[in-house]
Design a protein around this motif. Structure first.
Motif, PDB file in Angstrom:
ATOM      1  N   TYR A 355       4.071   1.060  11.638  1.00 25.49           N
ATOM      2  CA  TYR A 355       2.666   1.457  11.582  1.00 25.49           C
ATOM      3  C   TYR A 355       2.490   2.685  10.705  1.00 25.49           C
ATOM      4  O   TYR A 355       1.530   2.788   9.942  1.00 25.49           O
ATOM      5  N   VAL A 356       3.414   3.630  10.810  1.00 28.55           N
ATOM      6  CA  VAL A 356       3.359   4.820   9.964  1.00 28.55           C
ATOM      7  C   VAL A 356       3.494   4.404   8.506  1.00 28.55           C
ATOM      8  O   VAL A 356       2.780   4.914   7.624  1.00 28.55           O
ATOM      9  N   GLN A 357       4.396   3.487   8.230  1.00 30.09           N
ATOM     10  CA  GLN A 357       4.572   3.016   6.864  1.00 30.09           C
ATOM     11  C   GLN A 357       3.307   2.349   6.348  1.00 30.09           C
ATOM     12  O   GLN A 357       2.887   2.572   5.211  1.00 30.09           O
ATOM     13  N   GLU A 358       2.681   1.542   7.187  1.00 28.81           N
ATOM     14  CA  GLU A 358       1.453   0.864   6.779  1.00 28.81           C
ATOM     15  C   GLU A 358       0.338   1.875   6.536  1.00 28.81           C
ATOM     16  O   GLU A 358      -0.426   1.769   5.569  1.00 28.81           O
ATOM     17  N   LEU A 359       0.260   2.865   7.413  1.00 31.88           N
ATOM     18  CA  LEU A 359      -0.732   3.924   7.262  1.00 31.88           C
ATOM     19  C   LEU A 359      -0.528   4.658   5.943  1.00 31.88           C
ATOM     20  O   LEU A 359      -1.469   4.869   5.173  1.00 31.88           O
ATOM     21  N   TYR A 360       0.721   5.036   5.672  1.00 31.09           N
ATOM     22  CA  TYR A 360       1.024   5.786   4.457  1.00 31.09           C
ATOM     23  C   TYR A 360       0.835   4.924   3.210  1.00 31.09           C
ATOM     24  O   TYR A 360       0.378   5.410   2.175  1.00 31.09           O
ATOM     25  N   SER A 361       1.197   3.657   3.303  1.00 28.60           N
ATOM     26  CA  SER A 361       1.036   2.750   2.172  1.00 28.60           C
ATOM     27  C   SER A 361      -0.409   2.707   1.718  1.00 28.60           C
ATOM     28  O   SER A 361      -0.713   2.816   0.522  1.00 28.60           O
ATOM     29  N   ASN A 362      -1.320   2.574   2.661  1.00 25.54           N
ATOM     30  CA  ASN A 362      -2.734   2.528   2.309  1.00 25.54           C
ATOM     31  C   ASN A 362      -3.239   3.876   1.822  1.00 25.54           C
ATOM     32  O   ASN A 362      -4.161   3.942   1.000  1.00 25.54           O
ATOM     33  N   PHE A 363      -2.632   4.928   2.298  1.00 21.69           N
ATOM     34  CA  PHE A 363      -3.008   6.266   1.843  1.00 21.69           C
ATOM     35  C   PHE A 363      -2.677   6.464   0.362  1.00 21.69           C
ATOM     36  O   PHE A 363      -3.507   6.937  -0.413  1.00 21.69           O
ATOM     37  N   ILE A 364      -1.467   6.091  -0.052  1.00 22.74           N
ATOM     38  CA  ILE A 364      -1.097   6.308  -1.462  1.00 22.74           C
ATOM     39  C   ILE A 364      -1.793   5.321  -2.389  1.00 22.74           C
ATOM     40  O   ILE A 364      -1.976   5.602  -3.572  1.00 22.74           O
ATOM     41  N   ILE A 365      -2.195   4.175  -1.863  1.00 19.16           N
ATOM     42  CA  ILE A 365      -2.994   3.256  -2.668  1.00 19.16           C
ATOM     43  C   ILE A 365      -4.346   3.896  -2.969  1.00 19.16           C
ATOM     44  O   ILE A 365      -4.856   3.834  -4.095  1.00 19.16           O
ATOM     45  N   ALA A 366      -4.920   4.567  -1.963  1.00 21.56           N
ATOM     46  CA  ALA A 366      -6.240   5.170  -2.118  1.00 21.56           C
ATOM     47  C   ALA A 366      -6.212   6.462  -2.933  1.00 21.56           C
ATOM     48  O   ALA A 366      -7.195   6.807  -3.575  1.00 21.56           O
ATOM     49  N   THR A 367      -5.094   7.171  -2.921  1.00 18.19           N
ATOM     50  CA  THR A 367      -5.037   8.471  -3.587  1.00 18.19           C
ATOM     51  C   THR A 367      -4.338   8.405  -4.935  1.00 18.19           C
ATOM     52  O   THR A 367      -4.903   8.788  -5.961  1.00 18.19           O
ATOM     53  N   LEU A 368      -3.106   7.936  -4.957  1.00 15.54           N
ATOM     54  CA  LEU A 368      -2.290   7.941  -6.170  1.00 15.54           C
ATOM     55  C   LEU A 368      -2.381   6.646  -6.962  1.00 15.54           C
ATOM     56  O   LEU A 368      -1.710   6.486  -7.977  1.00 15.54           O
ATOM     57  N   GLU A 369      -3.188   5.698  -6.460  1.00 14.22           N
ATOM     58  CA  GLU A 369      -3.361   4.409  -7.136  1.00 14.22           C
ATOM     59  C   GLU A 369      -2.027   3.709  -7.333  1.00 14.22           C
ATOM     60  O   GLU A 369      -1.770   3.086  -8.370  1.00 14.22           O
TER      61      GLU A 369
END
Length: 436
Positions: A355-369
């Motif tokens: 879940y942490v990985q999924e959370l972080y994955s979506n975070f870097i998609i939204a920020t770092l593209e």
């Protein structure tokens, strides 16, 4: 319920992806996304030097089924990030200069020089950005110039700091101070002559995007991201403590600091995370690394965030308010899924880490593209051994020159002061020498 999280696939039916990987596979290509191949998660491997693998300390409830990221949060200030990316090609150095243009300079000599530069910046209470800017000047100069002599190498580093401080600092050290920092081994005129020569070599490009720019911005976005999704739960926001009695307020504040995985909020736990992450980045700066900055910081942040969630037993994912009480470890080492199957605490931690990985994955998609988390694999692989670095929590020297009240009032500025640890060079020196 946490904001914008919706019930989707139960955790026991999810596949654990490439970054929940066994430590022994770090030197290989990412393994297939199958749960059967997993022996130890990456975040657990990063903690094996200080602790044994822990089982879950809380009982599963409906909330864990619903914590699945729904891409609602958007980075609302990515113009700054885009400005960094627009300049990165122009400023990013080619580290092959050791073999093509600088036969007299070795990676270890560079590490020693940068460690000294970091110490000087800390002693002068300069900003982290000043140091990282000087590092960029150094590498680009070595890439453009040829045959720098050993007895001139310190002068080059000194001039790099001199240039960076004049750009970044409000009150840069005077030229005489820079002379004294090198035990008066170089004259004023020598520093100024080298400054002019360097500026010509790097074509007067003196505003480089740095790794600190990226990670400082990314930490700010992460804190905003976490608050957006979790602060709607009571006591996940410091504003909820206002009406509490002092004793209850102190208790809730302590639990909040541990539970909320933040970096730049003015509390002890967040500052500890900030210092740990930045010291590892500082140590990495002593070493040659050809990974682009956005991937570098994304990989480091992934490891640190995974580590902090692990150390907190993933409490933020499960916390539902003041009535929430983690169960005793011995009573909660078993999780019964909806089909009646039993998962032991270790497997349960694997599910939490996914879940942490999924959370972080979506975070870097939204920020770092970054399109997929697979793109940061090389960075994760690089930073994983650096997680063993011994952290130095000594406060920056500015604490001796400014009052505590003034520093607390300008906490964001306080975080920007460069720190130095002698442990960095000792740790990196072993890695550099072992790679010869």
């Amino acid at each position: 319920m946490h904001r914008n999280f919706q019930k989707q696939t139960p955790p026991h039916k999810r596949q654990v992806s490439a970054y929940s990987i066994p430590k022994e596979n770090l030197d290989d290509k990412p393994i297939a996304h199958t749960k059967s191949n997993i022996k130890r998660t990456l975040l657990e491997a990063s903690n094996t030097t200080s602790m044994h693998i822990k089982t879950s300390s809380f009982e599963c409830d409906e909330n864990i089924q619903e914590i699945t990221y729904n891409t609602i949060w958007k980075c609302d200030c990515n113009d700054y990030y885009k400005s960094l990316e627009d300049k990165i090609t122009k400023y990013y150095p080619n580290f092959n200069y050791f073999y093509t243009k600088q036969p007299n300079i070795t990676p270890y000599m560079r590490a020693v020089l940068l460690d000294w530069m970091m110490e000087v910046c800390a002693e002068f209470t300069l900003k982290r950005e000043t140091f990282y800017m000087a590092v960029s000047h150094l590498d680009r100069f070595l890439m453009e110039s040829e045959n720098v002599k050993k007895n001139e190498f310190q002068l080059v580093g000194l001039s790099c700091m001199y240039i960076a401080a004049k750009i970044e600092e409000v009150f840069p050290p005077k030229l005489d101070d820079w002379v004294k920092s090198a035990d008066e081994g170089f004259s004023n005129s020598a520093i100024k002559a080298m400054e002019l020569f360097m500026l010509r070599c790097i074509h007067w490009t003196i505003h480089p995007p740095t790794a600190f720019n990226y990670i400082n911005w990314l930490m700010t976005q992460w804190d905003t991201f976490i608050h957006y999704h979790f602060s709607c739960v009571i006591f996940n926001n410091v504003k909820d403590f206002i009406k509490l009695l002092p004793e209850d307020k102190a208790k809730q504040q302590k639990m909040y600091e541990k539970r909320m995985i933040l970096f730049k909020e003015p509390n002890q736990q967040a500052y500890k995370r900030y210092r740990e992450t930045l010291q590892i980045l500082d140590a990495a700066s002593l070493e040659v690394n050809n990974i682009l900055p956005k991937y570098n910081v994304a990989g480091l942040m992934y490891l640190m965030i995974s580590k902090y969630f692990f150390e907190s037993n993933y409490e933020l994912l499960y916390y539902n308010g003041p009535e929430y009480e983690p169960k005793n470890l011995s009573k909660s080492s078993m999780y019964i899924d909806e089909n009646g199957a039993q998962l032991n605490g270790y497997e349960y931690n694997l599910e939490s880490s996914s879940y942490v990985q999924e959370l972080y994955s979506n975070f870097i998609i939204a920020t770092l593209e970054i399109n997929t988390i697979d793109e940061i694999y090389e960075s994760v692989k690089y930073f994983h051994p650096l997680m063993e670095l011994e952290i130095d929590y000594c406060l920056p020297i500015v604490c001796k020159t400014k009052s505590k009240t003034n520093l607390e009032r300008h906490y964001g500025e306080f975080l920007t002061f460069q720190t130095h640890s002698a442990k960095n060079l000792e740790f990196i020196a072993k890695r550099v020498k072992s790679n010869k």
